[in-house]
Design an enzyme around this catalytic site. Structure first.
Site, PDB file in Angstrom:
ATOM      1  N   ASP A  58      39.337  37.116  26.338  1.00 38.16           N
ATOM      2  CA  ASP A  58      40.570  37.831  26.016  1.00 38.16           C
ATOM      3  C   ASP A  58      40.590  38.108  24.521  1.00 38.16           C
ATOM      4  O   ASP A  58      40.052  37.340  23.732  1.00 38.16           O
ATOM      5  CB  ASP A  58      41.797  37.003  26.402  1.00 38.16           C
ATOM      6  CG  ASP A  58      41.977  36.876  27.912  1.00 38.16           C
ATOM      7  OD1 ASP A  58      41.642  37.831  28.636  1.00 38.16           O
ATOM      8  OD2 ASP A  58      42.470  35.821  28.358  1.00 38.16           O
ATOM      9  N   ASP A 103      42.921  43.081  32.297  1.00 35.21           N
ATOM     10  CA  ASP A 103      44.311  42.666  32.494  1.00 35.21           C
ATOM     11  C   ASP A 103      45.258  43.861  32.401  1.00 35.21           C
ATOM     12  O   ASP A 103      46.188  43.997  33.200  1.00 35.21           O
ATOM     13  CB  ASP A 103      44.722  41.621  31.457  1.00 35.21           C
ATOM     14  CG  ASP A 103      43.938  40.331  31.566  1.00 35.21           C
ATOM     15  OD1 ASP A 103      43.481  39.996  32.680  1.00 35.21           O
ATOM     16  OD2 ASP A 103      43.778  39.660  30.525  1.00 35.21           O
TER      17      ASP A 103
END
EC number: 3.4.23.36
Length: 148
Positions: free
Chosen positions: A109, A122
């Site tokens: 991430d 995401d």
């Protein structure tokens, strides 16, 4: 065709961006790119860092989800550009994060948001969910307006 184009573009952009982050940015390093605040973290859980250490299980769930979407598409009950786009974003995001989870046991991430740190997969999943809600609302409205 729209479904496949979106899914492939999401997987390619997601995996390329994660590769670049893993290769060139140290874990927990913050930086700014084109005005976006970014940081490199590795998440072995799910959204918000919940259930750490279950990355592989979430990877298997992603595979099952993709199989489910292909089954739904095969039945032909849900048709149109809106649902194809929704499923394209959802499948592309699931595959993007699924690859990370199955290969590395965790997801890379890097995009800082007010509620956490995310990645392109995401964001694609968020877009897919939004389009699915719109599809459901439009389908419901069309069904109820025909019976009046």
């Amino acid at each position: 065709m729209l479904f496949y184009i979106i899914a492939i573009l999401v997987v390619i952009s997601d995996q390329l961006s994660k590769y670049l982050i893993r290769t060139y940015i140290a874990i927990d390093e913050d930086f700014t790119l084109w005005g976006l605040q970014l940081t490199h973290i590795e998440n072995s859980g799910m959204a918000g860092g919940l259930f750490q250490g279950y990355g592989v299980i979430f990877g298997v769930v992603a595979v099952l989800f993709v199989i489910g979407v292909f089954y739904i598409r095969r039945t032909g009950e849900m048709k149109g550009a809106l649902i194809d786009s929704s499923f394209g974003f959802l499948v592309g995001g699931a595959i993007g994060n699924g690859i990370d989870r199955l290969l590395f046991g965790q997801v890379t991430d890097f995009i800082i948001r007010t509620k956490g740190v995310l990645n392109i997969a995401d964001h694609a999943i968020e877009m897919g969910v939004l389009l699915l809600i719109i599809y459901g609302a439009v389908s419901w409205w069309l069904m109820t307006s025909k019976h009046k």
